[in-house]
Scaffold this active site. Structure first.
Site, PDB file in Angstrom:
ATOM      1  N   HIS A   1     -45.092  43.215  19.124  1.00 53.93           N
ATOM      2  CA  HIS A   1     -43.941  44.096  18.911  1.00 53.93           C
ATOM      3  C   HIS A   1     -43.495  44.771  20.190  1.00 53.93           C
ATOM      4  CE1 HIS A   1     -45.636  43.470  14.926  1.00 53.93           C
ATOM      5  NE2 HIS A   1     -44.395  43.591  14.499  1.00 53.93           N
TER       6      HIS A   1
ATOM      7  N   GLU B   1     -53.275  41.048  11.983  1.00 46.18           N
ATOM      8  CA  GLU B   1     -52.906  42.004  13.031  1.00 46.18           C
ATOM      9  C   GLU B   1     -54.143  42.824  13.374  1.00 46.18           C
ATOM     10  OE1 GLU B   1     -52.814  45.491  12.355  1.00 46.18           O
ATOM     11  OE2 GLU B   1     -52.211  45.958  14.395  1.00 46.18           O
TER      12      GLU B   1
ATOM     13  N   GLU C   1     -24.255  49.175  12.987  1.00 51.11           N
ATOM     14  CA  GLU C   1     -23.812  49.702  14.278  1.00 51.11           C
ATOM     15  C   GLU C   1     -24.970  50.282  15.087  1.00 51.11           C
ATOM     16  OE1 GLU C   1     -22.425  50.275  11.376  1.00 51.11           O
ATOM     17  OE2 GLU C   1     -20.260  49.965  11.502  1.00 51.11           O
TER      18      GLU C   1
END
Ligand code: GLN
Ligand code: ZN
Length: 761
Positions: free
Chosen positions: A699, A670, A18
């Protein structure tokens, strides 16, 4: 006698994710802030009503970021966003590009040896701390209003500083302890005034190697905390034993000391001698990092032994660490096909683990109710069933494993020789451009995949759809002008699940989600038996992609270390054995791709570093096994076949020797968030093979400019020879939208062109 229980933390994503859904809807402007806050409150309420234990284990993104915000460690670049706390918080988490404001996110990295990512605190020399928001108190109050008195959880002050980074030179962040403690104590004082009795202070760094200086900081910090609060302190350590820090932990004189007995079952022995008489021991016997049912007989034996030495009133039964790393509820698993009933019988998720803790405490306290006796009998039967099951053993695999020789893990020639062949074969420009594999996974892609899973579309229809996605992705890349193309991974939900589903020995949950970072969750497969590859897994898609273009298409696989690391792994044999079985399966796939004419194959190992043991003494053994597994998977090819690998969010300095030993022809890493600083390790080591330091952070939806990326590439060229450099984003693009992806990649290709032209001048 009754034995006490302790839960260190509970998942906060909600049984049906949720929180993720609400957050993403809020970010997309589809629901109001109030709706998001309401969803969060409901999740907290459910958790409290179920287990009545910790508070402040909830977070909208990450508990480390929460603490940064609370103690006012807010970098100056966010100053203009300070008037809205939630916006400020999300801006720190993932950047902000709106209304003329353009700020980058804070760095993110892995939480100890888990696949959970935290937001790295940033510190400056004159770091000022102030209590901007007492989240722990707010949640304590919220639970109290529901009639539940909770135990608030806080990351400990020393661990918090150690988790961070200095953003300027000339100081050591640990020196900030006194200033931080003043704010920290304010937090505790408010909790005290609200009627809290306990506070859980997490200091997982106590399970790692510490310098004498840090040990001294620990002593001083806890002396000051102990002297400033009447709250009972539960000092928790996890992810490893205290070992040589046992004496230190005892000296800190907490009311309760928590230890991880799953990682270090012997860890109590030395400790009980050192522990102050008033200190209780919280025994982390229920594994918070894995999903296997607890072996009650074994745990009870351990609890009994400790009880025998320090007495039952000083014993608390607990999980090894927070249950954050476990899926929520096994009862939500109803699909007997992906998760066979027999395997399900061997498992326990967070909710079940809470029950295990309670049952163990009852059994250990000799309160032999009918219920706990029956639970013990059932548990014995389940453990025995797993131990003797035919599902876990595959003779073929065992035979093949026994036949592996050292030449399995060696390419035919050296990199120097191979690269000549590869350049001849691939004919790439300098600063060749590529991506890490995935392209945006649109709602359309996700809905097709889920319809296919549910049987609502036929295999043919689904295949046609994926093919059309592959074609679109290939055409886009050609238009953008990339050099080495990818098929886009639209058939993959997840880079581990996709392979696990096609390997034997794996089972899958429907709802076994675990938070990875922010709103992102992963659903790790369950490796319960011997692993093998019945059929080729990617060859059809990749060869189809290659048939559409003259440019080389990179085959895309997940490596053995990452598959292992991102799964729940069987605990009835050494992890290295399971890893080698997976390596052999991937090797078969690599060879099939080569046979089908694929010239570049990437084997992703983003997780290699997170598996690194926290203690120096255990690292070499792990790395040797990991490198061997990667090499087994990648070494069965000809010299002219180019092997790539990819890693993200890794500090490479201390493992660079082993990264080089993997002997991939090209590695992409990265680097953008750290402004190429991570590249230093490769430069210092004189890394011999080719390397693609990520030039932009995927991101964040932010589109980086050409100049920005040129600047990063210039920085990279100063330390790595331009002949070795590749140009690529820092990770896969699947979480991005097409619009920003296209814009960013066009800029990236432009940046590579600029570099090529400059070199010619
Ligand atoms: N090939 C994967 C992708 O692009 C790599 C993902 C990762 O590094 N986590 O999605
Ligand atoms: Zn990555």
């Amino acid at each position: 006698m009754s034995i006490r229980t302790n839960i260190l933390g509970y998942p906060r994503i909600g049984a049906n994710r949720e929180l993720k859904k609400a957050e993403e809807a809020y970010w997309a402007g589809k629901i109001s802030k109030q709706e998001l806050l309401d969803t969060a409150a409901l999740i907290r309420k459910d958790n409290w009503q179920m287990q009545k234990d910790p508070s402040n284990d909830f977070s909208f993104y990450d508990q480390t970021l929460d603490l940064s915000l609370c103690v006012g460690a807010i970098p100056h670049r966010y100053d203009s966003l300070r008037n809205d706390r939630l916006e400020l918080y999300f801006a720190m988490a993932h950047g902000y590009q709106k209304d003329g404001i353009d700020v980058t996110a804070m760095e993110m990295t892995k939480w100890f040896d888990t696949n959970y990512h935290y937001i790295v605190p940033e510190f400056i020399k004159d770091q000022h701390f102030e209590l901007t928001f007492n989240k722990a108190a707010a949640e304590f109050r919220e639970a109290l209003a529901l009639g539940i008195k909770t135990k608030p959880v806080l990351i400990g002050p020393v661990t918090y500083l150690l988790l961070g980074k200095e953003k300027e030179s000339g100081f050591n962040r640990i020196e900030l302890i006194d200033r931080l403690l003043s704010v920290y104590i304010e937090i505790l004082k408010e909790l005290e005034s609200l009627g809290a009795e306990y506070i859980q202070i997490d200091e997982p760094f106590l399970g790692t190697d510490l310098s004498d200086y840090v040990k001294e900081v620990y002593r001083k910090a806890f002396a000051r905390i102990n002297g400033s609060t009447s709250l009972k302190i539960i000092l928790t350590t996890y992810f490893g034993g205290l070992a040589d820090n046992a004496g230190l932990a005892a000296e800190l004189n907490p009311n309760v000391l928590h230890i991880d007995l799953v990682r270090d079952p012997e860890g109590w022995k030395e400790l009980v001698r050192l522990l102050p008489k008033e200190t209780s021991l919280s025994l982390g016997v229920v594994d918070g990092r894995n999903i296997w049912k607890n072996d009650f007989v074994r745990s009870l034996d351990l609890i009994d032994k400790v009880k025998g030495v320090i007495g039952g009133d000083r014993v608390i039964v607990s999980t090894s660490c927070s249950l954050l790393h476990c899926p929520i509820d096994l009862d939500n698993e109803k699909n007997g096909e992906s998760l066979p009933c027999e395997v399900k019988r061997w498992l326990a998720f967070a909710r079940q683990k809470v029950t295990e803790v309670v049952t163990l405490a009852n059994l250990a306290g000799n309160s032999l109710s009918y219920f706990s006796k029956a639970a013990l009998q059932a548990n014995k039967a389940d453990i025995e069933d797993r131990r003797t099951s035919a599902l876990t053993n595959n003779e073929e695999v065992r035979k093949r494993m026994a036949a592996v020789t050292p030449h399995y893990s060696k390419r035919k020639s050296t990199f120097r020789e191979r690269i000549v062949e590869q350049h001849r074969e691939l004919y790439l420009p300098l600063f060749p451009t590529t991506t890490i594999g995935s392209f945006p996974q649109t709602a359309d892609v996700r809905s097709w995949r889920s319809k296919f899973k549910k049987g609502e579309v036929t295999k043919e229809q689904y295949t046609e759809f994926i093919k059309s996605e592959i074609e679109r992705t290939i055409r886009k890349q050609e238009e953008i002008g990339l050099d080495v193309l990818v098929h886009g991974e639209s058939e993959r939900n997840d880079m581990v699940e996709y392979f696990g589903e096609q390997l034997s020995g794996f089972a899958f949950t429907q709802n076994g989600w675990v938070q990875s970072y922010g709103s992102r969750c992963v659903k790790p497969p369950v490796i319960y038996g011997d692993v093998s590859r019945p059929n080729a897994m990617t060859v059809d898609w990749i060869t189809y992609a290659q048939s559409l273009t003259d440019k080389p298409v990179k085959g895309m696989l997940t490596g053995p270390v990452t598959i292992l690391q991102w799964s729940f792994v069987r605990d009835d044999q050494p992890r290295a054995v399971t890893m080698k079985q997976i390596a052999l399966a991937i090797r078969d796939e690599v060879q099939d791709l080569e046979k089908a004419g694929i010239k570049v194959i990437q084997i992703d190992e983003p997780a290699i570093r997170e598996g690194l043991p926290l203690r120096q003494a255990d690292r070499d053994a792990y790395l040797e096994k990991a490198v061997e597994a990667f090499r087994i998977s990648s070494s069965g090819v000809k010299d002219c076949t180019q092997i790539h690998t990819h890693m993200c969010y890794s500090q490479f300095n201390d493992i660079i020797r082993h990264i080089a030993a993997m002997d991939a022809d090209v590695i992409t890493i990265e680097c953008a968030r750290s402004q190429m600083n991570l590249l230093g390790a490769f430069a210092d080591f004189k890394y011999p093979n080719e390397i693609g330091p990520g030039v932009y952070d995927i991101h964040s939806p932010r589109v980086p400019s050409v100049d920005e990326m040129v600047a990063l590439l210039r920085k990279a060229s100063q330390v790595i020879s331009p002949a070795q450099l590749w140009v690529n984003p820092d990770c896969g693009l699947k979480t991005r939208g097409w619009v920003e992806t296209e814009a960013a990649l066009r800029n990236m290709v432009e940046a590579a062109l600029t570099m090529r032209n400059n070199l010619r001048k």
